[in-house]
Motif scaffolding. Structure first.
Motif, mmCIF file in Angstrom:
data_model
loop_
_atom_site.group_PDB
_atom_site.id
_atom_site.type_symbol
_atom_site.label_atom_id
_atom_site.label_comp_id
_atom_site.label_asym_id
_atom_site.label_seq_id
_atom_site.Cartn_x
_atom_site.Cartn_y
_atom_site.Cartn_z
ATOM 1 N N THR A 93 1.097 -1.245 -0.054
ATOM 2 C CA THR A 93 0.014 0.064 -0.008
ATOM 3 C C THR A 93 0.920 1.194 -0.093
ATOM 4 O OG1 THR A 93 -1.748 -0.881 1.278
ATOM 5 C CG2 THR A 93 -1.933 1.201 1.106
ATOM 6 N N GLY B 121 -0.220 5.104 0.090
ATOM 7 C CA GLY B 121 -1.226 6.199 0.557
ATOM 8 C C GLY B 121 -2.605 5.362 0.029
ATOM 9 N N HIS B 122 -3.197 6.106 -1.000
ATOM 10 C CA HIS B 122 -4.565 5.634 -1.161
ATOM 11 C C HIS B 122 -4.340 4.483 -2.330
ATOM 12 C CE1 HIS B 122 -6.636 8.230 1.500
ATOM 13 N NE2 HIS B 122 -5.940 8.939 1.029
ATOM 14 N N THR C 178 -5.900 2.245 -7.791
ATOM 15 C CA THR C 178 -6.671 3.296 -6.893
ATOM 16 C C THR C 178 -7.457 2.303 -5.927
ATOM 17 O OG1 THR C 178 -6.684 4.745 -8.554
ATOM 18 C CG2 THR C 178 -7.895 5.147 -6.642
ATOM 19 N N GLY C 179 -7.041 2.403 -4.452
ATOM 20 C CA GLY C 179 -7.741 2.042 -3.522
ATOM 21 C C GLY C 179 -6.851 0.808 -2.661
ATOM 22 N N ASP C 180 -7.314 0.265 -1.828
ATOM 23 C CA ASP C 180 -6.918 -0.792 -1.088
ATOM 24 C C ASP C 180 -7.119 -2.069 -1.191
ATOM 25 O OD1 ASP C 180 -5.058 -1.700 1.215
ATOM 26 O OD2 ASP C 180 -6.263 -1.131 2.684
#
Length: 134
Positions: free
Chosen positions: A33, A35-36, A80-82
């Protein structure tokens, strides 16, 4: 060496095509990961093993994960995203099923071809031609 001896020798030296797991293994995604975003560190290794276009694989991952993504200058996929390793692995497994593994013989010896304006998957092992579902 007579015919039977040569035949026995050939059979012993021929790989067993039904042991697909030993012959075809896709690397486990290396995820971190940032950041975002989720960075798929070994994206290029996976794509090379799948023998598919990186943009095609990335587009599939975007659709499966419901996110946007891009390939950075180092060849890593940035999603984009986890996302967990398990979730990305599941998406890669779905890609394998849809675009790499032959539905007839179960081998990964396939490639994309265009026939009559339609993209199909052609198996080099058994000769089967299957629609891609795209």
């Amino acid at each position: 060496m007579d015919y039977d001896d040569r035949l026995d020798r050939a059979l012993e030296e021929t790989p067993d095509i039904h042991q697909q797991g030993e012959r075809f293994e896709v690397p486990t995604p290396e995820i971190r990961t940032e950041g975002h975003a989720t960075v798929f560190e070994n994206f290029q290794d996976v794509v090379e093993r799948l023998d598919r276009d990186p943009d095609h694989v990335l587009q599939f991952l975007q659709n499966e994960l419901g996110t946007s993504a891009r390939i950075d200058e180092s060849g890593r996929a940035r999603l984009t995203g986890d996302f967990s390793t398990d979730r990305i692995q599941a998406a890669i497994d779905d890609y394998l099923e849809a675009f790499v593994i032959c539905p007839e013989c179960g081998l990964p010896d396939t490639r994309f071809e265009t026939e009559q304006g339609t993209r199909v998957i052609k198996c080099d092992a058994c000769g089967a031609i299957s629609p891609t579902g795209e």
